[in-house]
Design an enzyme around this catalytic site. Sequence first.
Site, PDB file in Angstrom:
ATOM      1  N   HIS A  87       0.870  -1.189   0.000  1.00 27.12           N
ATOM      2  CA  HIS A  87       0.000   0.000   0.000  1.00 27.12           C
ATOM      3  C   HIS A  87       0.909   1.244   0.000  1.00 27.12           C
ATOM      4  O   HIS A  87       1.689   1.429  -0.922  1.00 27.12           O
ATOM      5  CB  HIS A  87      -0.923  -0.106   1.225  1.00 27.12           C
ATOM      6  CG  HIS A  87      -2.045   0.894   1.293  1.00 27.12           C
ATOM      7  ND1 HIS A  87      -2.390   1.730   0.271  1.00 27.12           N
ATOM      8  CD2 HIS A  87      -2.917   1.185   2.309  1.00 27.12           C
ATOM      9  CE1 HIS A  87      -3.416   2.485   0.633  1.00 27.12           C
ATOM     10  NE2 HIS A  87      -3.755   2.182   1.876  1.00 27.12           N
TER      11      HIS A  87
ATOM     12  N   HIS B 266      -1.953  -2.316  -9.757  1.00 23.61           N
ATOM     13  CA  HIS B 266      -2.996  -1.762  -8.895  1.00 23.61           C
ATOM     14  C   HIS B 266      -4.158  -2.739  -8.826  1.00 23.61           C
ATOM     15  O   HIS B 266      -4.487  -3.364  -9.825  1.00 23.61           O
ATOM     16  CB  HIS B 266      -3.483  -0.402  -9.433  1.00 23.61           C
ATOM     17  CG  HIS B 266      -4.184   0.411  -8.410  1.00 23.61           C
ATOM     18  ND1 HIS B 266      -5.523   0.259  -8.144  1.00 23.61           N
ATOM     19  CD2 HIS B 266      -3.721   1.346  -7.555  1.00 23.61           C
ATOM     20  CE1 HIS B 266      -5.854   1.088  -7.173  1.00 23.61           C
ATOM     21  NE2 HIS B 266      -4.776   1.746  -6.798  1.00 23.61           N
TER      22      HIS B 266
ATOM     23  N   ASP C  15       2.536   5.886  -6.661  1.00 26.34           N
ATOM     24  CA  ASP C  15       3.765   5.867  -5.869  1.00 26.34           C
ATOM     25  C   ASP C  15       5.023   5.943  -6.733  1.00 26.34           C
ATOM     26  O   ASP C  15       6.079   6.356  -6.259  1.00 26.34           O
ATOM     27  CB  ASP C  15       3.817   4.602  -5.001  1.00 26.34           C
ATOM     28  CG  ASP C  15       2.731   4.632  -3.950  1.00 26.34           C
ATOM     29  OD1 ASP C  15       2.573   5.673  -3.305  1.00 26.34           O
ATOM     30  OD2 ASP C  15       2.027   3.616  -3.785  1.00 26.34           O
TER      31      ASP C  15
END
Length: 382
Positions: free
Chosen positions: A226, A274, A325
Amino acid sequence: MTEQTSPDTIYKGLDGVVADYTAISKVNPESNSLLYRGYPVQQLAAQLSFEEVALLLWTGELPSQAEKEEFIALERAHRALDSRVKSAIDLLPLDAHPMDVARTAVSVLGANHPQSGDSSPEVELRKAQELFAAFPAVVAYDQRRRRKQELVEPREDLDYSQNFLWMTFGEEAPEEVVDAFRVSMVLYAEHSFNASTFTARVVTSTLADLHSGVTAAIGALKGPLHGGANEAVMHTFEEIGIDKDETREEAAARAKAWMEEALAEKRKVMGFGHRVYKSGDSRVPTMKQALDAMVKYYGRDELMGLYDGLEAAMAEAKNILPNLDYPAGPTYHLMGFDTEMFTPLFIAARITGWTAHIQEQRADNSLIRPLSAYNGPDERHL
Ligand code: COA
């Protein structure tokens, strides 16, 4: 319903399960879009301050001028590092992970809140706003103490992003850097029922207080699957080796070779893939623009060689695309944040989404308690 031993389907990881309604954000993997309260996140990132986006997430509407001014005054008045939080942080070792420091700090803020037992809508919104205001000082102080630098007091003449960078680095950040930072905050603010937000909702569903929900959410965010991925991306860059003297092409070639080897070894490469978006993360193009601006500002073209090389090799080998990210990690690196501080920056942003969900959950609550299918030994006796 009773617990079953052989249900028709187990939704491992709750994959595909719709757990509740939310009016806060809409993630649409088909159109690669993300809406906060109906507004495309790209428009918000281009035009609004992070303070305005926070108000939108909490209240559902863009603030009036008066509402904005009232919140800005509250936010600026709650920025200083609470002395009890500072004492608690000072007790933690310098090699404690900053996510552990952040989790502890939020817990201390909750335990000391004068209305800790009051979760009425007005008090809960105010707690969210105070936490939003207080958290940057935790990140800034934690990075500084690790570098053996003194605490920097907040400045009321700066906005949220300017002040965050001021407290961290002790100097005013240039406009380009402030803007890239603001964009990252807006993009990280909210993303429906991700693991940490769902954690916050589970905790709230037991009627626990807001700080308990946020503390638990920080624990969920820490993991590399995460929020921890933005830190892990930078570790990948470091493992490949950052060489400022290299050309973009040379860096790209080394990154490509590294990725091919990593995939051959069946390694998971953080910053890619994802659970919801399977054909690209809607936030990446906007964050990539912010990264490009930082690369240009700091004159670090070779870093984009690493970025492009990894991305191209992953797309070629597995058709898996970057998530938010991936561009966020190197952006924070260029700004001067230590790698371990990247996920706490994600917290600062996501406090808005988490606390909006906490309020939404409480307003129409039902205890979150799924069933399990038992697969242990049959009944037996001593
Ligand atoms: N690197 C290498 N392979 C990856 C990958 C990655 N980052 N992400 C997915 N895959 C591969 C898996 O190995 C798997 O391949 P297989 O079918 O050959 O075994 C396939 O793609 C499906 O992956 P899976 O982990 O089951 O998908 P998921 O929907 O459960 O996972 C993530 C989503 C985000 C957990 C996963 O993509 C991941 O671990 N990414 C890295 C962590 C990260 O960046 N997290 C931040 C998310 S915003």
